[in-house]
Design an enzyme around this catalytic site. Structure first.
Site, mmCIF file in Angstrom:
data_model
loop_
_atom_site.group_PDB
_atom_site.id
_atom_site.type_symbol
_atom_site.label_atom_id
_atom_site.label_comp_id
_atom_site.label_asym_id
_atom_site.label_seq_id
_atom_site.Cartn_x
_atom_site.Cartn_y
_atom_site.Cartn_z
ATOM 1 N N LYS A 191 -7.504 -1.705 9.076
ATOM 2 C CA LYS A 191 -8.385 -2.574 10.062
ATOM 3 C C LYS A 191 -8.218 -3.359 11.778
ATOM 4 O O LYS A 191 -9.386 -3.222 12.309
ATOM 5 C CB LYS A 191 -9.837 -3.253 9.228
ATOM 6 C CG LYS A 191 -9.287 -4.201 8.698
ATOM 7 C CD LYS A 191 -7.605 -4.465 7.249
ATOM 8 C CE LYS A 191 -7.272 -5.459 6.830
ATOM 9 N NZ LYS A 191 -6.504 -5.213 5.455
ATOM 10 N N GLY A 222 1.073 -15.646 -3.970
ATOM 11 C CA GLY A 222 1.070 -14.270 -3.256
ATOM 12 C C GLY A 222 -0.842 -13.868 -2.522
ATOM 13 O O GLY A 222 -0.572 -13.125 -1.742
ATOM 14 N N VAL A 250 0.700 -0.792 -0.044
ATOM 15 C CA VAL A 250 -0.427 0.241 0.106
ATOM 16 C C VAL A 250 0.590 1.487 -0.256
ATOM 17 O O VAL A 250 0.522 2.255 -0.932
ATOM 18 C CB VAL A 250 -0.758 -0.403 0.884
ATOM 19 C CG1 VAL A 250 -1.870 1.538 1.173
ATOM 20 C CG2 VAL A 250 -1.734 -1.062 1.166
ATOM 21 N N LYS A 261 -13.585 -5.489 9.307
ATOM 22 C CA LYS A 261 -13.886 -4.696 8.283
ATOM 23 C C LYS A 261 -15.121 -4.405 8.364
ATOM 24 O O LYS A 261 -16.191 -3.073 8.700
ATOM 25 C CB LYS A 261 -14.005 -5.297 7.147
ATOM 26 C CG LYS A 261 -12.317 -5.142 6.947
ATOM 27 C CD LYS A 261 -12.162 -6.233 5.206
ATOM 28 C CE LYS A 261 -11.077 -5.822 4.727
ATOM 29 N NZ LYS A 261 -10.273 -7.364 3.965
ATOM 30 N N GLU A 313 -1.394 -15.246 2.479
ATOM 31 C CA GLU A 313 -0.451 -15.303 3.413
ATOM 32 C C GLU A 313 -0.131 -16.771 3.861
ATOM 33 O O GLU A 313 -0.930 -17.526 3.817
ATOM 34 C CB GLU A 313 -1.455 -14.176 5.052
ATOM 35 C CG GLU A 313 -1.717 -13.399 4.675
ATOM 36 C CD GLU A 313 -0.477 -12.033 4.228
ATOM 37 O OE1 GLU A 313 0.729 -12.155 4.733
ATOM 38 O OE2 GLU A 313 -0.921 -10.568 4.276
ATOM 39 N N GLY A 373 -11.184 -2.287 0.084
ATOM 40 C CA GLY A 373 -9.769 -2.120 -0.656
ATOM 41 C C GLY A 373 -9.996 -0.564 -1.650
ATOM 42 O O GLY A 373 -10.001 0.856 -0.978
#
Ligand SMILES: NC(=O)c1ccc[n+]([C@@H]2O[C@H](COP(=O)([O-])OP(=O)(O)OC[C@H]3O[C@@H](n4cnc5c(N)ncnc54)[C@H](OP(=O)(O)O)[C@@H]3O)[C@@H](O)[C@H]2O)c1
Length: 431
Positions: free
Chosen positions: A103, A185, A16, A203, A188, A132
């Site tokens: 979050k 990817g 990000v 969220k 995780e 997102g």
């Protein structure tokens, strides 16, 4: 000119943070109103695909948050505790604004951080933390501030949605698709936060706080992940006209707000049934506007950085408002509503293929006054236990659980039966 611009420091230069740096380099509008002056991450020398030589470097992101020459701190380190929390607290306490995508931090500490922001006359914005690139936070906080929300329901975790979609499309097991997602990817190395439903619950906590004017209360969310959803469930649900999704839902219920994250069967007509792959979506039911659906990319560098940038523009334009849409003192303690337990249910039983088993199962359901809506048995040649799935007519969850206990006690099932709710389609598009 420079002094008129808000001076921005970015803490965290990963997916990000790197995306936000790129936006500063490529988006003229952002640069007209704000100036990126400082950055911080763990390792200065790491190759990042962005040139950070022109910005002040801080080894310590907390020191950057404390620097009086920075007006806005973008916290994109992540994690519910530790350094990210210190960064946000430090910035707010000295009167700097904060934009965050975190979050996990806000779901647990959101109320305290919102109070801190109010006390110091600063803004704490978090569009990127939910959905997102999909503007779910602003939609609830601003566009729908004149409405009364009755329910918000969404697909808020792209990893889970990708796994469920891939299982259906490729016919591979949960474990095989998860392993692939990790290799690519999309998931995780430790997938618990995603597949366990916790990320979606973080969220949902934030959306519920805004939608219903309650303090964020993560502990109040009932959470169930997708780990037990099998290929059999997906295939059988498909034969019955349903698709399985991880649904995060908060709704006004008797006595307060009910929040849960759990896998559910959605009829193909449900607005969330056709949200595939890693997309995110949110359906809001609100009076008097009716039903609204928001769909888009819920993660990734570009979409998430775009949401951070939109919060930065809000600060530059002196917008942004209260953290959760109204002053903290006006947020109610989230009253813990009793869960809505009445509805239709899906049951999957792995039964030993013996005469009389189906009759025995039906008998236990009938004993709890549960009527069967549909019933499917799938042959499993060569295997000891065969799957039987059924959907019930509307009944109480307690009755379903009692029936399932009684069925399991018969000794005819190879594993504990699996229960999923059928998510009702409320208003349909155009209805
Ligand atoms: N990725 C997404 O699509 C997405 C979407 C929505 C929200 N978010 C949220 O955005 C936040 C960031 O996610 P991300 O995917 O960008 O994470 P990421 O790629 O893992 O990047 C994390 C960054 O934080 C830095 N960092 C970690 N610990 C640090 C420390 N102690 N001191 C200084 N810097 C430290 C890392 O430095 P190094 O680079 O030097 O290791 C890295 O640059 C999280 O809260 C996440 O939940 C992410």
């Amino acid at each position: 000119m420079f002094k008129d611009k808000l001076r921005v420091g970015i803490a965290g230069l990963g997916t990000v943070g790197g995306g936000v740096v790129k936006l500063f380099e490529s988006t003229a509008r952002l640069g007209e109103r704000l100036s990126l002056t400082a950055v911080s991450a763990r390792s200065r020398g790491r190759a990042r695909g962005v040139d950070i030589a022109g910005y002040r470097w801080f080894d310590d992101p907390v020191a950057m948050a404390a620097d009086p020459d920075i007006d806005v701190v973008v916290e994109v380190i992540g994690g519910g505790e530790g350094v990210a929390k210190n960064v946000v607290e430090t910035a707010l306490a000295r009167g700097a604004h904060v934009v965050t995508a975190n979050k996990a931090l806000l779901a647990v500490h959101g109320a305290a951080l919102a109070r801190l922001a109010e006390r110091n006359g600063t803004k704490l914005l978090f569009e990127a933390a939910v959905g997102g690139g999909v503007p779910m936070v602003k939609a609830l906080k601003e566009s729908l501030s004149g409405c009364r929300a009755t329910a918000v329901a969404g697909i808020l975790n792209g990893t889970c949605n990708y796994i469920l979609t891939e299982m259906e499309a490729s016919g591979r097991s949960f474990e095989a698709v998860l392993a692939d997602a990790q290799r690519l990817g999309y998931a995780e190395a430790d997938p618990t936060m995603d597949v366990g439903g916790f990320d979606a619950a973080h969220k949902l906590t934030l959306l519920a706080a805004i939608a219903f004017g309650v303090l964020p209360d993560f502990d109040h969310v009932r959470i169930e992940g997708i780990e037990r959803v099998s290929l059999t469930d997906i295939r059988m649900a498909g034969k019955l006209g349903y698709r399985i999704k991880l649904i995060a839902k908060a709704a006004q219920a008797e006595g307060g707000v009910e929040m849960h994250v759990r896998p559910a069967l959605l009829s193909v007509e449900h607005p969330l049934a056709n949200i595939g792959g890693s997309l995110n979506a949110l359906v809001v039911d609100a009076e008097p506007v009716g039903q609204l659906t928001f769909i888009g990319r819920g993660a990734g560098e570009g979409p998430t950085a775009a949401s951070v940038a939109s919060d930065l523009m809000d600060l530059a334009e002196e917008r942004g408002g209260h953290v959760f849409g109204r002053p903290v003192a006006q947020l109610a303690d989230a009253p813990r509503a009793s869960p809505v337990e009445r509805g239709r249910y899906y049951l999957r039983l792995m039964v030993f293929d013996r005469p009389g088993v189906v009759a025995a199962v039906s008998d236990k359901l009938a004993h709890e006054d549960i009527s069967i809506e549909s019933f499917l048995q799938m042959p499993a040649p060569g295997e000891q236990a065969v799957p039987i799935v059924l959907t019930t007519q509307a009944c109480g969850r307690a009755a379903v659980e009692a029936a399932v206990r009684a069925i399991h006690a018969l000794g005819v099932t190879a594993e504990p039966p699996y229960i999923m709710p059928v998510e009702e389609t409320r208003a349909r598009f155009g209805a």
